[in-house]
Write an enzyme that holds these catalytic residues in place. Structure first.
Site, mmCIF file in Angstrom:
data_model
loop_
_atom_site.group_PDB
_atom_site.id
_atom_site.type_symbol
_atom_site.label_atom_id
_atom_site.label_comp_id
_atom_site.label_asym_id
_atom_site.label_seq_id
_atom_site.Cartn_x
_atom_site.Cartn_y
_atom_site.Cartn_z
ATOM 1 N N ASP A 209 0.832 -1.195 0.000
ATOM 2 C CA ASP A 209 0.000 0.000 0.000
ATOM 3 C C ASP A 209 0.875 1.258 0.000
ATOM 4 O OD1 ASP A 209 -2.752 1.058 0.285
ATOM 5 O OD2 ASP A 209 -1.984 1.854 2.188
ATOM 6 N N GLU A 239 1.530 -0.397 -4.953
ATOM 7 C CA GLU A 239 0.439 0.483 -5.373
ATOM 8 C C GLU A 239 1.064 1.835 -5.734
ATOM 9 O OE1 GLU A 239 -1.851 2.267 -2.383
ATOM 10 O OE2 GLU A 239 -3.471 2.871 -3.710
ATOM 11 N N ASP A 322 -10.338 1.195 -4.951
ATOM 12 C CA ASP A 322 -10.001 2.620 -4.874
ATOM 13 C C ASP A 322 -10.607 3.445 -6.005
ATOM 14 O OD1 ASP A 322 -8.534 2.862 -2.522
ATOM 15 O OD2 ASP A 322 -6.684 2.182 -3.472
#
Lengths: 491, 491
Positions: A209, A239, A322
């Site tokens: 992340d 990410e 997201d």
């Protein structure tokens, strides 16, 4: 020499948001039998829990295998006081609502028996207010032994009262997400050990992340070395929304969540149908619309930007937890979404299906994109079949996994490219426009003496016409149509 | 039929406050190598950590064995954002500052190799603000699945801002200590499993924090059944300050922290020397002063109140982490403290030494009673030797562990009693007053035909004179003196 895991090149991923995918009937919750959950069917809320769990994932493995899925990417599963679980409370405990560590071990066993893989989401940039080391600071103030684990700027801290200055650094200024100080060797070592621990427990990789927020020198290179020392085939995928070149030299990540593929692909296939009200922020820009030429240019740039070995292990996606779901972004226009899917499943790198997309689940921006997996009566079965066929092709043709990507034609909204590996060649042709387009392929373009024997292996539209002479292959494509054909020059 | 663990009857306990006892040199901290700790030598603060740990306890086992200690009672060691660790953050993790679960396993191994025991402190009435299930409520408010785990009274909660109503129930209204709802079956089961887990991991018992605050029907009886099912010899001792009869019928605890012994013993031996400014609250009343007659009356009542099997496994103490140290309460008057010790080590039930008392460590009420263990140069070696001798006697004479307690004489400040087991009889005589006292024992009192052969086995004062005829044993005792003699009628 850049080396990435071979299994990823052949994988089809499925991204699961565990709270919303499936509630297991086998053993819902190890510790707490009666949590007060939101009913599965009612509209979701920002903070509510639906109670999906890892037992539910295990029970759906047959379903996922039938679809052709070979790898799971789970958004965070560690103990967290948040339904998306990006607020880690304990990096060593699987959330009790998800079934605890016992359920993860059962999942790993079940998945590995099927020769599938599991990648977990590692949130190593920030923790949460309840995370032990931060909580100690809330409890003891300047007396805490852990002040250097975070960025404390003044006293007192205000963790919960937004009307007062937080006085500590949070990720994007969120006080729920205290930012780790990765320059503290203890913090660094702590997180490295978490990374190692779960790999040693049997997970097959880490999705990281917001790894670009971790600025400490050499952090991700060390992470890669330590993780790969335990399992050289572990997949490490970051990410990264912006240009990921700094992380994709081969010494850090095997790939990123390839939004840089998503953006032009959506801009080309969805174009002006895109419903901008479902977009959030500036990170993700799947518009303005692109024609084939511009699309080809973006794709060429992307493919030239990173080593080929990395390209083959990028994680390609059309939407995620997201973003709004593409179906909703496209205002429900199935044909344009299908073209985007066709482009994804034929692109270098591992395609990733976001749970529910395959049955036509809709949803706008977060949190609406995190709806529960629908009941079977609400499935779009054509959609499911479309996914199933593309995934099957992906598995059948090595050139889709490993082959070179060569753009053949960009003409108006017509786009054709070739994937080639050894003697195996596929041509993918797409008309993303609203008018009929003709795509013509000459022997020169195809690097052939003459055009022989073609075989259609997939089509979105039975009206697509192919005319073939030894000197030209001409494909007449209705609006929003796509086709894959096999072009044998091996005989 | 009441059954309690035999090993406790023979045990001498040592209570350790882990943050303050010893820092291990072997391996200070498994995860975090550089916590910011308070220097060991500087005065303690309410919220600071000194960094004592379980590796330190392991390194002091030789020392403790030399003293004669056979069992350790550790105040809480589970992960907690508080130096006393009564605010549990995670019931399944040993605090990282203490060395984590690894250090506890090493301690258990080292202790059991020496045939010693370890009892842990279980704080099952309340948790902490960072405890996962409560933290989820702080994070998610009414959406939390765990609302029924605590007593939520209104919204919003104010966990950290004391100027607003907390809106949830805390132990003694402390918002740092959210009160469990033990009527919730999930909470009950959760805590039962914690109790079982650590017994299965090898601990030898539980000291239970404020168990009288847990009102749920049958909670401690179930706890006993489940713990004893794993280890029938596990010791369960409650922290009950008031009359503990409801918990000491044999179906719940094996004993309590026997402040009901402490109070009269201190009132008798320390008397008006007691420095009341070091007392806190109403729970502990070691004054007003008692004479021997009143002392005997209190002791008789205490011994009649509970089954004898329970008496033998009470945990007897003169002070703890919750009280001022007796030496300070007695204004430094060593002779009176020594008499209290003499009475404790000869009383039915397991004596418990609070770390540092044996080398003359002083300290007023909490937190001053939690000073670091002093450097050897600051030890009171006479004190240490006094402890060592009394502990040795405790081990040598079965009658001190198992024998009947019979009051023989109460005269002014003179007090004498007998412990008898089989053929073994000891007489303990104490003059707690400031004047010389003569204690006379006749054959009738001693239940003998005539008085023969006595042997002094311990004395606090070489001036104590014994005159013996067949019809009377007369002990002339200087102020604040005590003596143990063996009175053989076995020959």
């Amino acid at each position: 020499m850049v080396a990435t895991p071979d299994w990823v090149k052949k994988a089809v991923f499925y991204q699961i948001f565990p709270d919303r995918f499936a509630i297991g009937h086998h053993q819902a919750i190890a510790v707490a039998q009666q949590p007060k959950l939101e009913p599965w069917e009612t509209p979701l809320t920002v903070q509510g829990y639906k109670g999906g769990n890892l037992w539910g994932v295990i029970e759906q493995l047959d379903y996922l295998q039938e679809l052709g899925i070979t790898a799971l990417y789970l958004t965070p599963i560690f103990q967290s006081a948040c339904n998306h679980r990006y607020h880690t409370h304990d990096y060593y405990q699987v959330d009790p609502l998800l079934g605890g560590n016992e359920a993860l071990q059962a999942l790993l066993t079940a998945v590995h028996e099927r020769e599938m893989k599991v990648v977990l989401d590692g949130v190593f940039n920030h923790a949460s207010r309840g995370f032990y080391f931060f909580n100690d600071i809330l409890e003891n103030g300047p007396h805490s032994p852990w002040l250097d684990w975070f960025y404390i700027e003044d006293w007192p801290l205000s963790a919960y009262d937004g009307s007062l200055p937080a006085n500590y650094r949070g990720w994007v200024d969120l006080r729920a997400l205290p930012q780790f100080n990765h320059d503290n060797p203890d913090v660094r070592e702590y997180l490295m050990r978490v990374g190692e621990y779960w790999i040693a427990q049997g997970i097959d990789g880490w999705r990281l992340d917001v790894p670009d927020c971790v600025k400490a020198e050499g952090f991700w290179a060390e992470f890669r070395r330590r993780v790969k020392a335990i399992n050289p085939e572990a997949y490490i995928v970051g990410e990264i929304w912006c240009d990921a070149s700094p992380w994709l030299g081969g010494d850090q990540f095997d790939g990123v969540m390839n939004y840089r593929f998503t953006e032009p692909t959506v801009a080309f296939t969805i174009g002006d149908r895109l419903q901008k009200e479902h977009l959030r922020g500036e990170e993700y820009r799947p518009y303005p619309a692109l024609n084939a030429d511009a699309y080809g240019e973006k794709i060429s740039q992307l493919l030239q930007r990173h080593p080929w070995e990395i390209q083959l292990t990028q994680l390609n996606l059309l939407n995620s937890h997201d973003t709004a779901r593409l179906l909703t972004l496209a205002n429900g226009d199935r044909p344009s979404v299908n073209l985007a899917l066709l482009l994804m499943f034929t692109f270098p790198g591992a395609p990733c299906v976001y749970y529910g997309d395959e049955v036509g689940l809709a949803g706008g921006a977060d949190p609406d994109c995190r709806r529960v997996f629908p009941a079977k009566t609400d499935w779009d079965l054509d959609c499911w079949e479309f996914y199933r066929q593309l995934i099957a092709l992906r598995h059948r043709y090595q050139c889709l996994q490993l082959g070179d990507y060569k753009i053949l034609v960009t003409a108006g909204m017509g786009y054709a490219f070739q994937r080639q590996y050894g003697d195996e060649t596929l041509i993918i042709a797409v008309n993303a426009g609203d008018n009929v387009t003709e795509i013509s392929l000459s022997p020169e373009i195809l690097d052939l003496d003459k055009i022989e024997r073609i075989e259609s292996i997939f089509t979105t539209d039975s009206q697509i016409e192919i005319q073939q002479t030894p000197s030209v292959l001409s494909v007449t494509m209705p609006p929003q149509s796509g086709k894959i054909f096999r072009f044998g020059h091996q005989e």
